[in-house]
Every structure is written in structure tokens, then in C-alpha cells.
Design an enzyme around this catalytic site. Structure first.
Site, PDB file in Angstrom:
ATOM      1  N   SER A   1       0.838  -1.202   0.000  1.00  0.00           N
ATOM      2  CA  SER A   1       0.000   0.000   0.000  1.00  0.00           C
ATOM      3  C   SER A   1       0.865   1.240   0.000  1.00  0.00           C
ATOM      4  O   SER A   1       2.019   1.219   0.459  1.00  0.00           O
ATOM      5  CB  SER A   1      -0.906   0.006   1.238  1.00  0.00           C
ATOM      6  OG  SER A   1      -1.524   1.269   1.426  1.00  0.00           O
TER       7      SER A   1
ATOM      8  N   TYR B   1      -2.403  -0.726  10.319  1.00  0.00           N
ATOM      9  CA  TYR B   1      -2.468  -1.129   8.912  1.00  0.00           C
ATOM     10  C   TYR B   1      -1.221  -0.677   8.156  1.00  0.00           C
ATOM     11  O   TYR B   1      -0.623  -1.455   7.403  1.00  0.00           O
ATOM     12  CB  TYR B   1      -3.720  -0.540   8.272  1.00  0.00           C
ATOM     13  CG  TYR B   1      -3.818  -0.723   6.779  1.00  0.00           C
ATOM     14  CD1 TYR B   1      -4.189  -1.947   6.229  1.00  0.00           C
ATOM     15  CD2 TYR B   1      -3.548   0.337   5.908  1.00  0.00           C
ATOM     16  CE1 TYR B   1      -4.280  -2.117   4.857  1.00  0.00           C
ATOM     17  CE2 TYR B   1      -3.649   0.172   4.533  1.00  0.00           C
ATOM     18  CZ  TYR B   1      -4.011  -1.047   4.010  1.00  0.00           C
ATOM     19  OH  TYR B   1      -4.105  -1.224   2.652  1.00  0.00           O
TER      20      TYR B   1
END
Length: 290
Positions: free
Chosen positions: A180, A193
Site C-alpha cells: 500500500s 495497517y
């Protein structure tokens, strides 16, 4: 089946969207484009995608099917999304296997690999894609249970599936992870995350240099999405945080799931035969160093 029938069966449905978990979205995420031109790049390849029922995972599964692959995918809870994606893959002529379960459970990973290889033999492409994120305003609100859940789904699963699959990966196979943009620029409300995605980048780089991996000529790469409109987004962020979401890049808009999928085709195919240990940034124009 006539050649005309074959062509018609491969035409995407204009209304094919995954929307089972996105009823509060202003618009539905688009997982398939009519403009993609397949070229048989994955013909007869055995592919496995974790988290392949919706969003980027479903978009990737669809292109793999269009490129001639056999497709297995896992999903956690949404039977409707999984069935809808499975039906679309079968319409495209793909052999399909689906598995419902928790990717953070090592025994589930072992069972998936066992079933896939018992049915199709070895594996050519492993896409470690499944992930989850939870929005928190304060680090004080991030519980031990949340940290365990996020890391178990996002990074533990990659170890579990890669370990289980390794003996069955063909020489020259491809392992693809989904990381990501948060691994590179962080996110103040997705701290755990973001941490898992930093781990995924390091996992990818380290695995690509492992002697056993190199001896089997296996390539290991990652795709790092920027802001992509998937069911995960409205499920994660409060409504007020979505007003300007995804508009900071050069293109000034969030991306769609189908715009990610060609990167996964590239990394799965022989087109990327000299690429390993790398991350492809598909983020709408955010300049990321590293």
C-alpha cells in the site's frame, strides 16, 4: 461452441460490479473494463488469489481468467460477492475453485494449498492480497485485539500461504503481494495497517533474495495501491473523511479496482521475467521514493 459464441462469452457485463458490502457508497466500485485486450499471457496457469471475491482481488481474478488461467480464490465472509465473482470467471471460461475462511489461520492456508494442488497439481502464481484495515482517531483506541487481527490478516497470512505453497510452486513461478501507499507515506488513522504494509514491503524484498526462491527461479514482487475505490473504503472511513478522499494525486481522483489488475497480470506473466523484489506503485500520481 462457435467462435462467435466464444467471443460473446468473454465480453464483460457493463453492469458487473461487486457491491454486496458497499450499499452506503455514492457509487459502486468498478472491477471490470470493456477496454482490456487479453493475449493469452496466463494460458493454463494455476493461480491462487487470497481475498479474491471483491475489489482489487476480483478485478485481478477476472483478468487472470481472461488471460486463460485457472483461478482459485479465498474469501472471508461475503458469499454473495464470492458467488458473483465465481460465476463471472466461469462465464469467461475459467476453471474456478473458491475457499471460505480466515487467511490468518495457518491450517486454512494449508488446506487451501492442499486442495488446489490435489485438483490442479502445482501452482504458477500466488497472489497474497487479502487484507483489512480499521480507522482509529487515537493510538489509545487501538486495542491488542485489533493489532493482532490486522497483523494476522495482512502479514501472517503471507507467511502461511507462501510456506504452504512453496513446495508446489513451479520453477519460474510468481509470488505477488499487495502492499500500500501507506507503507511509504503512512496514515495517521491507520497506524497498525500502515505498519503491516511496511512489513509486506520488507517481506517481499527479503523473500525475493532467499536462496530457495532464487534456486527455483521464482520472482517475488508487490503492487502498492494508492486510493482505490473498493468496498473496504466506506466500511473503514467515517463519512466526513470521504469528501476529498483520493484527490491529492496528480490525476485528482481515486482509482478503480480494474485499473490495478493489469499490474498483477504483468507480474504474473513472462513479461516481467527480469523483475523481482520490486514494488509497482499504482496511485494516481503520488510520487513515492523507495
Amino acid at each position: 461452441m462457435t467462435e462467435k459464441d466464444k467471443i460473446q462469452s468473454q465480453e464483460p457485463k457493463k453492469d458487473y460490479y461487486i457491491d454486496d458490502e458497499s450499499k452506503n457508497m455514492d457509487r459502486e466500485p468498478i472491477v471490470e473494463s470493456e477496454n482490456y485486450k487479453p493475449a493469452g499471457k496466463l494460458k493454463d496457469k494455476v493461480t491462487l488469489i487470497t481475498g479474491g471475491d471483491s475489489g482489487i482481488g476480483a478485478a485481478t481474478a477476472i483478468l487472470y481468467a481472461k488471460e486463460g488461467a485457472k483461478v482459485a480464490f479465498t474469501y472471508y465472509s461475503s458469499d454473495n460477492d464470492a458467488q458473483r465473482t465465481k460465476e463471472r470467471l466461469e462465464e469467461l471460461g475459467s476453471d474456478v475453485m473458491t475457499f471460505k475462511g480466515d487467511v490468518g489461520d495457518e491450517s486454512f492456508a494449508q488446506k487451501v494449498i492442499s486442495d488446489v494442488t490435489s485438483h490442479w497439481g502445482n501452482i504458477d502464481v500466488l497472489v497474497n492480497h487479502a487484507g483489512e484495515q480499521m480507522y482509529q482517531e487515537s493510538i489509545l483506541d487501538i486495542t491488542a485485539e485489533q493489532i493482532d487481527r490486522t497483523y494476522r490478516t495482512n502479514i501472517f497470512s503471507m507467511f502461511y500461504f507462501t510456506k504452504a505453497a512453496f513446495p508446489y510452486l513451479n520453477e519460474g513461478a510468481s509470488i505477488i503481494t499487495t502492499s500500500s501507499i501507506t507503507a511509504y507515506k503512512g496514515n495517521p488513522n491507520l497506524i497498525d495497517y500502515s505498519g503491516t504494509n511496511g512489513a509486506i514491503v520488507s517481506f517481499t524484498r527479503s523473500l525475493s533474495q532467499n536462496k530457495e526462491i532464487i534456486d527455483k527461479k521464482i520472482r517475488v514482487n508487490s503492487v502498492a495501491p494508492g486510493p482505490i475505490w473498493t468496498p473496504l473504503i466506506p466500511a473503514t472511513f467515517p463519512e466526513e473523511a470521504l469528501a476529498g478522499w483520493g484527490k491529492s494525486g496528480a490525476l485528482g481522483r481515486p482509482g478503480e479496482a480494474y485499473e490495478l489488475a493489469p499490474a498483477y497480470v504483468y507480474l504474473a506473466s513472462d513479461d516481467s521475467s527480469y523483475v523481482t523484489g520490486q514494488t509497482i506503485h499504482v496511485n494516481g500520481g503520488e510520487v513515492i521514493n523507495g
